[in-house]
Design a protein around this motif. Structure first.
Motif, PDB file in Angstrom:
ATOM      1  N   HIS A   2       0.863  -1.181   0.000  1.00 60.79           N
ATOM      2  CA  HIS A   2       0.000   0.000   0.000  1.00 60.79           C
ATOM      3  C   HIS A   2       0.898   1.230   0.000  1.00 60.79           C
ATOM      4  O   HIS A   2       1.775   1.355   0.858  1.00 60.79           O
ATOM      5  N   ARG A   3       0.671   2.128  -0.927  1.00 59.95           N
ATOM      6  CA  ARG A   3       1.475   3.341  -1.054  1.00 59.95           C
ATOM      7  C   ARG A   3       0.604   4.521  -0.654  1.00 59.95           C
ATOM      8  O   ARG A   3      -0.414   4.791  -1.308  1.00 59.95           O
ATOM      9  N   ILE A   4       1.027   5.212   0.419  1.00 63.54           N
ATOM     10  CA  ILE A   4       0.216   6.282   0.992  1.00 63.54           C
ATOM     11  C   ILE A   4       1.035   7.568   1.047  1.00 63.54           C
ATOM     12  O   ILE A   4       2.173   7.573   1.529  1.00 63.54           O
ATOM     13  N   LEU A   5       0.438   8.660   0.547  1.00 65.68           N
ATOM     14  CA  LEU A   5       1.071   9.976   0.546  1.00 65.68           C
ATOM     15  C   LEU A   5       0.235  10.921   1.389  1.00 65.68           C
ATOM     16  O   LEU A   5      -0.984  11.013   1.196  1.00 65.68           O
ATOM     17  N   PHE A   6       0.872  11.607   2.330  1.00 65.58           N
ATOM     18  CA  PHE A   6       0.223  12.628   3.155  1.00 65.58           C
ATOM     19  C   PHE A   6       0.609  13.995   2.602  1.00 65.58           C
ATOM     20  O   PHE A   6       1.785  14.227   2.305  1.00 65.58           O
ATOM     21  N   VAL A   7      -0.369  14.910   2.492  1.00 65.83           N
ATOM     22  CA  VAL A   7      -0.119  16.200   1.845  1.00 65.83           C
ATOM     23  C   VAL A   7      -0.635  17.355   2.690  1.00 65.83           C
ATOM     24  O   VAL A   7      -1.791  17.345   3.136  1.00 65.83           O
ATOM     25  N   CYS A   8       0.239  18.350   2.905  1.00 68.32           N
ATOM     26  CA  CYS A   8      -0.163  19.622   3.512  1.00 68.32           C
ATOM     27  C   CYS A   8       0.356  20.748   2.612  1.00 68.32           C
ATOM     28  O   CYS A   8       0.596  20.528   1.423  1.00 68.32           O
ATOM     29  N   THR A   9       0.575  21.922   3.148  1.00 70.19           N
ATOM     30  CA  THR A   9       0.971  23.067   2.326  1.00 70.19           C
ATOM     31  C   THR A   9       2.453  23.024   1.951  1.00 70.19           C
ATOM     32  O   THR A   9       2.809  22.924   0.794  1.00 70.19           O
ATOM     33  N   GLY A  10       3.321  23.110   2.964  1.00 66.13           N
ATOM     34  CA  GLY A  10       4.752  23.217   2.686  1.00 66.13           C
ATOM     35  C   GLY A  10       5.554  21.967   2.980  1.00 66.13           C
ATOM     36  O   GLY A  10       6.765  21.947   2.768  1.00 66.13           O
ATOM     37  N   ASN A  11       4.906  20.927   3.516  1.00 59.05           N
ATOM     38  CA  ASN A  11       5.555  19.653   3.830  1.00 59.05           C
ATOM     39  C   ASN A  11       6.644  19.796   4.891  1.00 59.05           C
ATOM     40  O   ASN A  11       7.676  19.145   4.828  1.00 59.05           O
ATOM     41  N   ILE A  12       6.377  20.656   5.897  1.00 63.13           N
ATOM     42  CA  ILE A  12       7.340  20.760   7.006  1.00 63.13           C
ATOM     43  C   ILE A  12       6.689  20.574   8.375  1.00 63.13           C
ATOM     44  O   ILE A  12       7.405  20.398   9.358  1.00 63.13           O
ATOM     45  N   PHE A  36       4.250   1.656   2.017  1.00 69.85           N
ATOM     46  CA  PHE A  36       5.261   2.649   1.674  1.00 69.85           C
ATOM     47  C   PHE A  36       4.608   3.985   1.945  1.00 69.85           C
ATOM     48  O   PHE A  36       3.487   4.245   1.486  1.00 69.85           O
ATOM     49  N   VAL A  37       5.268   4.826   2.725  1.00 61.39           N
ATOM     50  CA  VAL A  37       4.688   6.084   3.164  1.00 61.39           C
ATOM     51  C   VAL A  37       5.611   7.233   2.779  1.00 61.39           C
ATOM     52  O   VAL A  37       6.835   7.130   2.916  1.00 61.39           O
ATOM     53  N   ASP A  38       5.010   8.339   2.347  1.00 56.79           N
ATOM     54  CA  ASP A  38       5.765   9.541   2.018  1.00 56.79           C
ATOM     55  C   ASP A  38       4.877  10.742   2.321  1.00 56.79           C
ATOM     56  O   ASP A  38       3.703  10.586   2.671  1.00 56.79           O
ATOM     57  N   SER A  39       5.432  11.929   2.176  1.00 57.36           N
ATOM     58  CA  SER A  39       4.666  13.151   2.363  1.00 57.36           C
ATOM     59  C   SER A  39       5.161  14.194   1.371  1.00 57.36           C
ATOM     60  O   SER A  39       6.279  14.106   0.855  1.00 57.36           O
ATOM     61  N   ALA A  40       4.295  15.186   1.115  1.00 55.95           N
ATOM     62  CA  ALA A  40       4.615  16.243   0.163  1.00 55.95           C
ATOM     63  C   ALA A  40       3.765  17.464   0.483  1.00 55.95           C
ATOM     64  O   ALA A  40       2.837  17.398   1.283  1.00 55.95           O
ATOM     65  N   GLY A  41       4.096  18.564  -0.171  1.00 62.41           N
ATOM     66  CA  GLY A  41       3.346  19.801  -0.006  1.00 62.41           C
ATOM     67  C   GLY A  41       2.688  20.220  -1.304  1.00 62.41           C
ATOM     68  O   GLY A  41       3.165  19.883  -2.389  1.00 62.41           O
ATOM     69  N   THR A  42       1.603  20.967  -1.182  1.00 67.38           N
ATOM     70  CA  THR A  42       0.954  21.499  -2.376  1.00 67.38           C
ATOM     71  C   THR A  42       1.744  22.672  -2.952  1.00 67.38           C
ATOM     72  O   THR A  42       1.618  22.979  -4.130  1.00 67.38           O
ATOM     73  N   ALA A  43       2.552  23.308  -2.115  1.00 67.33           N
ATOM     74  CA  ALA A  43       3.358  24.453  -2.539  1.00 67.33           C
ATOM     75  C   ALA A  43       4.842  24.130  -2.371  1.00 67.33           C
ATOM     76  O   ALA A  43       5.205  23.264  -1.585  1.00 67.33           O
ATOM     77  N   GLY A  44       5.674  24.836  -3.082  1.00 67.09           N
ATOM     78  CA  GLY A  44       7.111  24.600  -3.040  1.00 67.09           C
ATOM     79  C   GLY A  44       7.875  25.512  -2.108  1.00 67.09           C
ATOM     80  O   GLY A  44       9.082  25.671  -2.251  1.00 67.09           O
ATOM     81  N   TYR A  45       7.198  26.098  -1.118  1.00 70.01           N
ATOM     82  CA  TYR A  45       7.824  27.066  -0.219  1.00 70.01           C
ATOM     83  C   TYR A  45       9.073  26.545   0.481  1.00 70.01           C
ATOM     84  O   TYR A  45      10.005  27.289   0.726  1.00 70.01           O
ATOM     85  N   HIS A  46       9.071  25.293   0.872  1.00 71.23           N
ATOM     86  CA  HIS A  46      10.139  24.751   1.720  1.00 71.23           C
ATOM     87  C   HIS A  46      10.878  23.572   1.092  1.00 71.23           C
ATOM     88  O   HIS A  46      11.534  22.813   1.813  1.00 71.23           O
ATOM     89  N   VAL A  47      10.782  23.403  -0.219  1.00 65.90           N
ATOM     90  CA  VAL A  47      11.424  22.277  -0.890  1.00 65.90           C
ATOM     91  C   VAL A  47      12.897  22.201  -0.488  1.00 65.90           C
ATOM     92  O   VAL A  47      13.617  23.202  -0.495  1.00 65.90           O
ATOM     93  N   GLY A  48      13.320  20.992  -0.085  1.00 61.45           N
ATOM     94  CA  GLY A  48      14.704  20.753   0.306  1.00 61.45           C
ATOM     95  C   GLY A  48      15.008  21.007   1.773  1.00 61.45           C
ATOM     96  O   GLY A  48      16.097  20.694   2.237  1.00 61.45           O
ATOM     97  N   GLU A  49      14.045  21.547   2.506  1.00 59.76           N
ATOM     98  CA  GLU A  49      14.244  21.842   3.927  1.00 59.76           C
ATOM     99  C   GLU A  49      13.799  20.667   4.797  1.00 59.76           C
ATOM    100  O   GLU A  49      12.917  19.909   4.421  1.00 59.76           O
ATOM    101  N   PRO A  50      14.398  20.551   5.995  1.00 62.82           N
ATOM    102  CA  PRO A  50      13.930  19.520   6.930  1.00 62.82           C
ATOM    103  C   PRO A  50      12.602  19.940   7.563  1.00 62.82           C
ATOM    104  O   PRO A  50      12.162  21.084   7.414  1.00 62.82           O
ATOM    105  N   ALA A  51      12.002  19.029   8.282  1.00 64.36           N
ATOM    106  CA  ALA A  51      10.752  19.323   8.991  1.00 64.36           C
ATOM    107  C   ALA A  51      10.969  20.458   9.983  1.00 64.36           C
ATOM    108  O   ALA A  51      12.075  20.660  10.513  1.00 64.36           O
TER     109      ALA A  51
END
Length: 163
Positions: A2-12, A36-51
């Motif tokens: 099962h592949r599950i993605l959690f999504v918020c705004t900036g993914n932090i 398999f679990v991952d997360s992402a943001g709808t916006a790219g504000y914090h791409v490459g940054e840690p939580a």
């Protein structure tokens, strides 16, 4: 699998919290090898940054670890890769519906659709601009919804025939 993605705004804050909480709960329930679990943001504000450090600290106090979480933005291939894409609030769900090919929209839902009363179907509030208590509230809600999602996974497969 099962592949599950959690999504918020900036993914932090919210979505990486949901990722680590669900991963831990799935592992504890014996589902670790089946998800398999991952997360992402709808916006790219914090791409490459840690939580966000406040999210990580609140989670650490409850035994969760943010290890290797790096913010990323939702990609077009996510709608093919993931069986279930869970938005942390209605705004994220609306954004995902705009991005998602119509044939894949059945994969989209709110995380809190898996929660118990009184939280079922509600939004996970954004703690980013608030105080420390907001991060604990986010964890309370996410833990509850992840318990419901683990129960669903144990009761019936999300996707049959996929490995």
């Amino acid at each position: 699998m099962h592949r599950i993605l959690f999504v918020c705004t900036g993914n932090i804050c919210r979505s990486p919290t949901a990722e680590v909480v669900f991963r831990a709960k799935a592992q504890a329930a014996g589902l670790g090898e089946r998800v398999f679990v991952d997360s992402a943001g709808t916006a790219g504000y914090h791409v490459g940054e840690p939580a966000d450090g406040r999210s990580a600290e609140a989670a650490r106090r409850r035994g969760y670890r943010f290890e290797g979480q790096i913010a990323r933005q939702v990609r077009a291939d996510d709608f093919e890769t993931f069986d279930l894409i869970l938005a942390l609030d209605a705004g994220h769900l609306a954004a995902l519906r705009r991005l998602c090919p119509p044939a894949r929209r059945d994969r989209l839902a709110l995380l809190m659709d898996h929660a118990s009363s009184p939280w079922v179907g509600t939004d996970v509030p954004d703690p980013y601009y608030g105080g420390a208590g907001g991060f604990d509230d986010v964890l309370d809600r996410i833990e509850d919804a992840c318990d419901g999602l683990v129960t669903r996974l144990n009761a019936a497969p999300l996707v049959s025939g996929k490995s």
